[in-house]
Design a protein around this motif. Structure first.
Motif, mmCIF file in Angstrom:
data_model
loop_
_atom_site.group_PDB
_atom_site.id
_atom_site.type_symbol
_atom_site.label_atom_id
_atom_site.label_comp_id
_atom_site.label_asym_id
_atom_site.label_seq_id
_atom_site.Cartn_x
_atom_site.Cartn_y
_atom_site.Cartn_z
ATOM 1 N N LYS A 9 -18.242 10.799 0.702
ATOM 2 C CA LYS A 9 -18.647 9.462 1.116
ATOM 3 C C LYS A 9 -17.734 8.432 0.473
ATOM 4 C CE LYS A 9 -23.423 10.617 1.916
ATOM 5 N NZ LYS A 9 -24.815 10.356 1.593
ATOM 6 N N ILE A 10 -17.452 7.395 1.221
ATOM 7 C CA ILE A 10 -16.675 6.283 0.676
ATOM 8 C C ILE A 10 -17.617 5.444 -0.174
ATOM 9 C CG2 ILE A 10 -15.423 4.175 1.259
ATOM 10 C CD1 ILE A 10 -14.489 5.554 3.808
ATOM 11 N N THR A 11 -17.157 5.137 -1.369
ATOM 12 C CA THR A 11 -17.982 4.357 -2.291
ATOM 13 C C THR A 11 -17.540 2.900 -2.280
ATOM 14 O OG1 THR A 11 -16.512 4.681 -4.170
ATOM 15 C CG2 THR A 11 -18.186 6.386 -3.786
ATOM 16 N N SER A 12 -18.378 2.065 -2.878
ATOM 17 C CA SER A 12 -18.007 0.652 -2.986
ATOM 18 C C SER A 12 -16.760 0.507 -3.863
ATOM 19 C CB SER A 12 -19.159 -0.180 -3.545
ATOM 20 O OG SER A 12 -19.516 0.259 -4.831
ATOM 21 N N GLY A 13 -16.571 1.415 -4.813
ATOM 22 C CA GLY A 13 -15.359 1.406 -5.644
ATOM 23 C C GLY A 13 -14.121 1.687 -4.816
ATOM 24 N N ASP A 14 -14.248 2.615 -3.848
ATOM 25 C CA ASP A 14 -13.130 2.902 -2.936
ATOM 26 C C ASP A 14 -12.761 1.659 -2.140
ATOM 27 O OD1 ASP A 14 -13.091 5.603 -3.706
ATOM 28 O OD2 ASP A 14 -14.485 6.178 -2.100
ATOM 29 N N ILE A 15 -13.780 0.984 -1.641
ATOM 30 C CA ILE A 15 -13.543 -0.219 -0.835
ATOM 31 C C ILE A 15 -12.921 -1.313 -1.693
ATOM 32 C CG2 ILE A 15 -14.685 -2.057 0.470
ATOM 33 C CD1 ILE A 15 -16.671 0.135 1.450
ATOM 34 N N ASP A 16 -13.416 -1.477 -2.921
ATOM 35 C CA ASP A 16 -12.825 -2.468 -3.831
ATOM 36 C C ASP A 16 -11.355 -2.168 -4.080
ATOM 37 O OD1 ASP A 16 -15.187 -3.884 -4.071
ATOM 38 O OD2 ASP A 16 -15.777 -2.888 -5.950
ATOM 39 N N GLN A 17 -11.024 -0.881 -4.249
ATOM 40 C CA GLN A 17 -9.629 -0.493 -4.481
ATOM 41 C C GLN A 17 -8.778 -0.794 -3.251
ATOM 42 O OE1 GLN A 17 -9.056 3.576 -5.670
ATOM 43 N NE2 GLN A 17 -6.829 3.368 -5.758
ATOM 44 N N MET A 18 -9.305 -0.496 -2.065
ATOM 45 C CA MET A 18 -8.562 -0.786 -0.832
ATOM 46 C C MET A 18 -8.309 -2.284 -0.689
ATOM 47 S SD MET A 18 -10.112 1.732 2.064
ATOM 48 C CE MET A 18 -11.525 2.588 1.429
ATOM 49 N N ILE A 19 -9.310 -3.079 -0.978
ATOM 50 C CA ILE A 19 -9.157 -4.540 -0.890
ATOM 51 C C ILE A 19 -8.100 -5.017 -1.877
ATOM 52 C CG2 ILE A 19 -10.322 -6.745 -1.330
ATOM 53 C CD1 ILE A 19 -12.875 -5.416 -0.154
ATOM 54 N N ALA A 20 -8.117 -4.486 -3.091
ATOM 55 C CA ALA A 20 -7.128 -4.871 -4.108
ATOM 56 C C ALA A 20 -5.717 -4.504 -3.650
ATOM 57 C CB ALA A 20 -7.455 -4.214 -5.443
ATOM 58 N N GLU A 21 -5.573 -3.326 -3.052
ATOM 59 C CA GLU A 21 -4.255 -2.898 -2.580
ATOM 60 C C GLU A 21 -3.784 -3.767 -1.408
ATOM 61 O OE1 GLU A 21 -4.612 1.280 -1.782
ATOM 62 O OE2 GLU A 21 -4.842 1.773 -3.904
ATOM 63 N N ILE A 22 -4.694 -4.130 -0.533
ATOM 64 C CA ILE A 22 -4.335 -5.011 0.588
ATOM 65 C C ILE A 22 -3.916 -6.388 0.056
ATOM 66 C CG2 ILE A 22 -5.299 -6.285 2.561
ATOM 67 C CD1 ILE A 22 -6.966 -3.708 3.137
#
Length: 53
Positions: A9-22
């Motif tokens: 499952k994708i976690t909120s931490g994964d999403i935070d990391q993706m946003i930071a990379e973007i």
């Protein structure tokens, strides 16, 4: 590392990391844009200088 058949499952931490990379990518693109803009201005000035000769 997960095998191709495993899912997680994708976690909120994964999403935070993706946003930071973007965000970092957008900053890098903006820096490239500024560099290109400066090069464009420099080339225009060189062209004007050559035309004035």
């Amino acid at each position: 590392m997960l095998a191709h058949t495993e899912e997680r499952k994708i976690t909120s931490g994964d999403i935070d990391q993706m946003i930071a990379e973007i965000d970092k990518g957008w900053e890098e693109l903006f820096d490239i844009h500024l560099s290109c803009q400066h090069i464009h201005i420099d080339l225009a000035l060189i062209l004007k200088s050559l035309d004035d000769e």
